[in-house]
Design a protein around this motif. Structure first.
Motif, PDB file in Angstrom:
ATOM      1  N   ILE A 226      13.406   5.726 -46.676  1.00 54.89           N
ATOM      2  CA  ILE A 226      14.278   5.806 -47.859  1.00 54.89           C
ATOM      3  C   ILE A 226      14.522   4.409 -48.443  1.00 54.89           C
ATOM      4  CG2 ILE A 226      16.604   6.401 -48.656  1.00 54.89           C
ATOM      5  CD1 ILE A 226      15.043   8.856 -48.077  1.00 54.89           C
ATOM      6  N   LEU A 227      14.906   3.458 -47.564  1.00 53.84           N
ATOM      7  CA  LEU A 227      15.180   2.107 -48.061  1.00 53.84           C
ATOM      8  C   LEU A 227      13.898   1.431 -48.543  1.00 53.84           C
ATOM      9  CD1 LEU A 227      17.628   0.865 -45.278  1.00 53.84           C
ATOM     10  CD2 LEU A 227      18.235   1.669 -47.552  1.00 53.84           C
ATOM     11  N   GLY A 228      12.811   1.668 -47.814  1.00 52.13           N
ATOM     12  CA  GLY A 228      11.545   1.049 -48.173  1.00 52.13           C
ATOM     13  C   GLY A 228      11.096   1.466 -49.558  1.00 52.13           C
ATOM     14  N   HIS A 229      11.240   2.754 -49.878  1.00 51.54           N
ATOM     15  CA  HIS A 229      10.769   3.170 -51.200  1.00 51.54           C
ATOM     16  C   HIS A 229      11.722   2.668 -52.287  1.00 51.54           C
ATOM     17  CE1 HIS A 229      13.433   6.557 -52.091  1.00 51.54           C
ATOM     18  NE2 HIS A 229      12.789   6.717 -53.221  1.00 51.54           N
ATOM     19  N   ILE A 230      13.000   2.496 -51.942  1.00 52.42           N
ATOM     20  CA  ILE A 230      13.919   1.894 -52.918  1.00 52.42           C
ATOM     21  C   ILE A 230      13.536   0.433 -53.181  1.00 52.42           C
ATOM     22  CG2 ILE A 230      16.312   1.123 -53.246  1.00 52.42           C
ATOM     23  CD1 ILE A 230      17.143   3.717 -51.783  1.00 52.42           C
ATOM     24  N   SER A 231      13.170  -0.273 -52.119  1.00 53.02           N
ATOM     25  CA  SER A 231      12.879  -1.699 -52.314  1.00 53.02           C
ATOM     26  C   SER A 231      11.579  -1.892 -53.092  1.00 53.02           C
ATOM     27  CB  SER A 231      12.870  -2.435 -50.977  1.00 53.02           C
ATOM     28  OG  SER A 231      11.670  -2.227 -50.305  1.00 53.02           O
ATOM     29  N   LEU A 232      10.646  -0.950 -52.970  1.00 49.14           N
ATOM     30  CA  LEU A 232       9.422  -1.072 -53.769  1.00 49.14           C
ATOM     31  C   LEU A 232       9.718  -0.920 -55.258  1.00 49.14           C
ATOM     32  CD1 LEU A 232       7.039   1.040 -51.528  1.00 49.14           C
ATOM     33  CD2 LEU A 232       6.853  -1.406 -51.969  1.00 49.14           C
ATOM     34  N   LYS A 233      10.775  -0.162 -55.568  1.00 45.28           N
ATOM     35  CA  LYS A 233      11.077   0.130 -56.962  1.00 45.28           C
ATOM     36  C   LYS A 233      12.090  -0.849 -57.563  1.00 45.28           C
ATOM     37  CE  LYS A 233      12.136   4.616 -56.104  1.00 45.28           C
ATOM     38  NZ  LYS A 233      12.272   6.080 -56.275  1.00 45.28           N
ATOM     39  N   VAL A 234      12.570  -1.822 -56.775  1.00 45.50           N
ATOM     40  CA  VAL A 234      13.708  -2.643 -57.216  1.00 45.50           C
ATOM     41  C   VAL A 234      13.441  -3.288 -58.581  1.00 45.50           C
ATOM     42  CG1 VAL A 234      12.949  -4.707 -55.966  1.00 45.50           C
ATOM     43  CG2 VAL A 234      15.354  -4.426 -56.551  1.00 45.50           C
ATOM     44  N   PHE A 235      14.430  -3.180 -59.443  1.00 50.70           N
ATOM     45  CA  PHE A 235      14.281  -3.642 -60.825  1.00 50.70           C
ATOM     46  C   PHE A 235      15.627  -4.103 -61.381  1.00 50.70           C
ATOM     47  CE2 PHE A 235      14.386  -2.377 -65.400  1.00 50.70           C
ATOM     48  CZ  PHE A 235      13.424  -3.258 -65.881  1.00 50.70           C
ATOM     49  N   ASP A 236      16.576  -3.163 -61.496  1.00 52.94           N
ATOM     50  CA  ASP A 236      17.882  -3.455 -62.111  1.00 52.94           C
ATOM     51  C   ASP A 236      18.563  -4.669 -61.494  1.00 52.94           C
ATOM     52  OD1 ASP A 236      17.073  -0.819 -62.018  1.00 52.94           O
ATOM     53  OD2 ASP A 236      19.091   0.010 -62.107  1.00 52.94           O
ATOM     54  N   LEU A 237      18.573  -4.698 -60.152  1.00 52.79           N
ATOM     55  CA  LEU A 237      19.349  -5.714 -59.447  1.00 52.79           C
ATOM     56  C   LEU A 237      18.822  -7.115 -59.769  1.00 52.79           C
ATOM     57  CD1 LEU A 237      21.611  -6.080 -57.350  1.00 52.79           C
ATOM     58  CD2 LEU A 237      19.856  -6.030 -55.587  1.00 52.79           C
ATOM     59  N   ILE A 238      17.507  -7.255 -59.769  1.00 58.96           N
ATOM     60  CA  ILE A 238      16.929  -8.570 -60.056  1.00 58.96           C
ATOM     61  C   ILE A 238      17.201  -8.955 -61.506  1.00 58.96           C
ATOM     62  CG2 ILE A 238      14.808  -9.932 -60.088  1.00 58.96           C
ATOM     63  CD1 ILE A 238      13.703  -8.142 -57.939  1.00 58.96           C
ATOM     64  N   VAL A 239      17.026  -7.983 -62.411  1.00 57.17           N
ATOM     65  CA  VAL A 239      17.268  -8.269 -63.827  1.00 57.17           C
ATOM     66  C   VAL A 239      18.708  -8.724 -64.037  1.00 57.17           C
ATOM     67  CG1 VAL A 239      17.410  -7.214 -66.122  1.00 57.17           C
ATOM     68  CG2 VAL A 239      15.460  -6.719 -64.639  1.00 57.17           C
ATOM     69  N   LEU A 277       1.165   4.747 -55.733  1.00 56.01           N
ATOM     70  CA  LEU A 277       0.323   4.974 -54.554  1.00 56.01           C
ATOM     71  C   LEU A 277       1.030   4.492 -53.293  1.00 56.01           C
ATOM     72  CD1 LEU A 277      -3.283   4.042 -55.747  1.00 56.01           C
ATOM     73  CD2 LEU A 277      -2.387   6.301 -55.144  1.00 56.01           C
ATOM     74  N   VAL A 278       1.614   3.287 -53.349  1.00 65.93           N
ATOM     75  CA  VAL A 278       2.275   2.745 -52.157  1.00 65.93           C
ATOM     76  C   VAL A 278       3.484   3.611 -51.782  1.00 65.93           C
ATOM     77  CG1 VAL A 278       3.349   0.725 -51.124  1.00 65.93           C
ATOM     78  CG2 VAL A 278       1.468   0.434 -52.724  1.00 65.93           C
ATOM     79  N   VAL A 279       4.272   4.003 -52.795  1.00 67.05           N
ATOM     80  CA  VAL A 279       5.435   4.850 -52.514  1.00 67.05           C
ATOM     81  C   VAL A 279       4.982   6.184 -51.926  1.00 67.05           C
ATOM     82  CG1 VAL A 279       7.306   6.156 -53.597  1.00 67.05           C
ATOM     83  CG2 VAL A 279       6.956   3.766 -54.208  1.00 67.05           C
ATOM     84  N   SER A 280       3.887   6.742 -52.456  1.00 64.08           N
ATOM     85  CA  SER A 280       3.395   8.037 -51.962  1.00 64.08           C
ATOM     86  C   SER A 280       3.004   7.973 -50.495  1.00 64.08           C
ATOM     87  CB  SER A 280       2.186   8.497 -52.773  1.00 64.08           C
ATOM     88  OG  SER A 280       2.516   8.545 -54.131  1.00 64.08           O
ATOM     89  N   VAL A 281       2.387   6.872 -50.097  1.00 61.91           N
ATOM     90  CA  VAL A 281       1.975   6.722 -48.701  1.00 61.91           C
ATOM     91  C   VAL A 281       3.190   6.832 -47.778  1.00 61.91           C
ATOM     92  CG1 VAL A 281       1.067   5.060 -47.015  1.00 61.91           C
ATOM     93  CG2 VAL A 281      -0.088   5.377 -49.204  1.00 61.91           C
ATOM     94  N   LEU A 282       4.326   6.308 -48.227  1.00 62.24           N
ATOM     95  CA  LEU A 282       5.560   6.407 -47.437  1.00 62.24           C
ATOM     96  C   LEU A 282       6.162   7.797 -47.507  1.00 62.24           C
ATOM     97  CD1 LEU A 282       7.702   3.235 -48.273  1.00 62.24           C
ATOM     98  CD2 LEU A 282       6.683   3.826 -46.087  1.00 62.24           C
TER      99      LEU A 282
END
Lengths: 297, 280
Positions: A226-239, A277-282
């Motif tokens: 769960i956390l791993g797929h969130i970190s792959l998508k991280v966007f808002d926080l960095i912006v 693809l990376v998220v799907s693997v998880l």
């Protein structure tokens, strides 16, 4: 009787069909559409589906900026997932000791989950003020006044490792979630089991080491996914913390800039498909095993 | 000596030492909130870098008034977007969950995981088609398009939560209703719907929170006059003109609705959170 059954079937189909069609189009249809865009030379405002094969993908693999993205994603994921797991397990074990004020602590640890990455980012941007010397502020100033000067650092402006500071803000936001998952698991372990081990002379540490940790290891795996797929998508926080700047670039930001600021739609779509693809693997094995377990129970 | 051993005398006193790390963690979670609230109440000349940790010398509401004046239209955009999005996707989820929990048709084993996958995808992978599609049906730029996106991409989690809930309702109850002559729709409206109020609360809160906190869909799908609060706040924070104290006041305004929901309905919020990890 069969007549009623047929009517029920028809009603059932009519009830779920809109959602199935919507998900079919908006998830799967759109993914295929993105895939098609990623295989095209579309740049500029007008769609251009001229086939270029895997050209966009090959360009990305050779792109130094994409290499930075991969490095940043790896650092972010390791710090964020590792930190959230350790902190979450630590807090869950403490909260499982029947201490007074348990629900108060639990509520405090979880509340950041209720607010947006944008709000977190705006506040943490100030906390992680990188200035030193006379302009010292935020955490650095707090460290200084506590005599912990060795902790003073440049946070997200640190070369190479700056992304790890962003992960700290993400840990603040999400570690309560891992705490809740672990606590749920700990509560599911019967007291009889612990009592039996105690009667057999096991120390409290041995009980955790040999009984409780093995029993909650599936939760660790779930939380990692769960956390791993969130970190792959991280966007808002960095912006929100740093805007869109190269040292803190990740695939989601690159995709956004190249597509909506630069109009290189083919390249943007290629980034998004790689991300998928990376998220799907998880996630696909995770969904599969969850539903399989459910069916077995 | 082992702190945990049950036969140690005064065990309850030793155990309380464990409160120290818990209190330390509490400080870690509250520090950003402290800074946000304290700074929001400070007058402009007090917001120097040196004194950021100090309490304000007097409570000033000016920042909240200024932030509120700047952010009001965006707060309304958020409200107008979140309320229909949460309601519609909850209703869809309930209907889908009901059918998928009760009716084992051929292919249900395939359809359900395919729907679930939709809640994990990185939305970047559907973003370009979504924008093109919204443009082509003239829903790009405004709130209705954003509502549509939240409704559709909310279907997986709402369906999951309701399906898991309806699966726990005893079959006997449904069969008794059928014997009494209720058809499928009547069973749903008279038996299951009244029982699922708690699930509605869970799903409504979940959808409310995630739509309120969303940034990606909002920033891609809306024009400035339809921006929800997250986009407006990020923009305000990005500009150099607006002082920190006003930004912090704005952050609190943006966070307040979901924080209040958490404070008053936290139990339901937690259940939604756990459903998001597929643990219904």
């Amino acid at each position: 009787m069969p007549k009623i059954k047929n009517r029920d079937t028809l009603i059932s189909i009519a009830l779920v069909m809109p959602s199935i069609v919507a998900v079919g189009i908006f998830v799967y249809g759109f993914i295929l559409w993105s895939l098609r865009v990623s295989l095209s030379q579309w740049k500029g405002l007008l769609p251009d589906y001229t086939w270029v094969g895997l050209k966009n993908y090959f360009e990305l693999f050779a792109d130094p900026r994409f290499h930075i993205d991969i490095r940043n994603t790896v650092i972010f994921t390791v710090v964020f997932v590792g930190g959230s797991l350790v902190l979450g397990l630590f807090m869950a074990i403490l909260l499982d000791q029947n201490l007074p004020g348990e629900s108060f602590f639990r509520n405090i640890f979880l509340f950041p989950m209720a607010i947006s990455f944008i709000v977190t980012g705006v506040v943490w941007r100030w906390l992680m003020n990188p200035a030193t010397g006379s302009r010292i502020s935020g955490f650095n100033q707090l460290f200084h006044s506590l005599g912990l000067d060795f902790l003073i650092n440049r946070w997200h402006t640190t070369p190479t490792w700056g992304i790890a500071a962003i992960a700290l803000a993400a840990i603040w936001q999400m570690s309560g979630y891992t705490m809740a998952m672990y606590l749920g698991g700990l509560r599911g372990i019967s007291d009889d089991l612990r009592e039996a081990a105690r009667v057999d002379g096991a120390s409290e540490w041995q009980i955790y080491r040999h009984i409780i940790f093995p029993l909650i290891s599936p939760i660790t795996l779930s939380a990692m996914i769960i956390l791993g797929h969130i970190s792959l998508k991280v966007f808002d926080l960095i912006v929100a913390i740093a805007g869109k700047q190269l040292p803190l670039d990740v695939p989601a930001i690159y995709m956004w800039q190249v597509t909506f600021d630069g109009y290189f739609f083919g390249k943007g779509a290629a980034i998004s498909i790689l991300l998928l693809l990376v998220v799907s693997v998880l996630v696909i094995p995770y969904i599969y095993y969850n539903l399989k377990n459910e069916a077995d129970v | 000596m082992n702190l945990f051993q049950s036969r140690v005398p005064f065990r309850f006193q030793w155990r309380y030492l464990l409160l120290l790390p818990l209190l330390f963690m509490t400080a870690f979670y509250l520090i950003p909130m402290y800074l946000m609230i304290v700074t929001g109440f400070k007058a402009f000349d007090e917001v120097s870098l040196k004194t950021i940790w100090q309490l304000p010398s007097s409570i000033a509401f000016d920042n909240y008034i200024e932030a509120y004046a700047k952010l009001t239209p965006y707060l309304w955009n958020s409200i107008n977007m979140v309320v229909p999005a949460a309601i519609i996707s909850s209703i869809l989820g309930s209907v889908n969950g009901f059918v998928l929990a009760r009716w084992k048709f051929r292919g249900a084993d395939v359809i359900f995981p395919l729907i679930l996958f939709g809640m994990f995808i990185p939305y970047q992978s559907i973003l370009i088609p979504l924008v093109e599609f919204m443009r082509s049906i003239n829903m790009y730029g405004g709130l209705p398009g954003l509502v549509l996106a939240h409704v559709i991409y909310g279907i997986p989690i709402t369906t999951l939560t309701f399906r898991n809930y309806y699966a726990t309702i005893p079959k006997e109850l449904i069969e008794a209703a059928r014997i009494d002559g209720a058809d499928l729709l009547k069973t749903y409206f008279y038996i299951l719907l009244p029982l699922s109020i708690p699930s509605f609360v869970v799903v409504l809160i979940w959808q409310f929170t995630s739509a309120w906190n969303d940034f990606l869909f909002a920033v891609v799908l809306t024009n400035p006059d339809a921006w929800p609060i997250t986009v407006a706040l990020n923009n305000m924070a990005g500009s150099q003109i607006i002082a920190w104290n006003v930004q912090m006041a704005g952050s609190l305004l943006a966070a307040l609705p979901t924080l209040l929901v958490y404070i008053f309905l936290g139990r339901y919020f937690l259940r939604g959170l756990m459903a998001g990890a597929l643990k219904g």
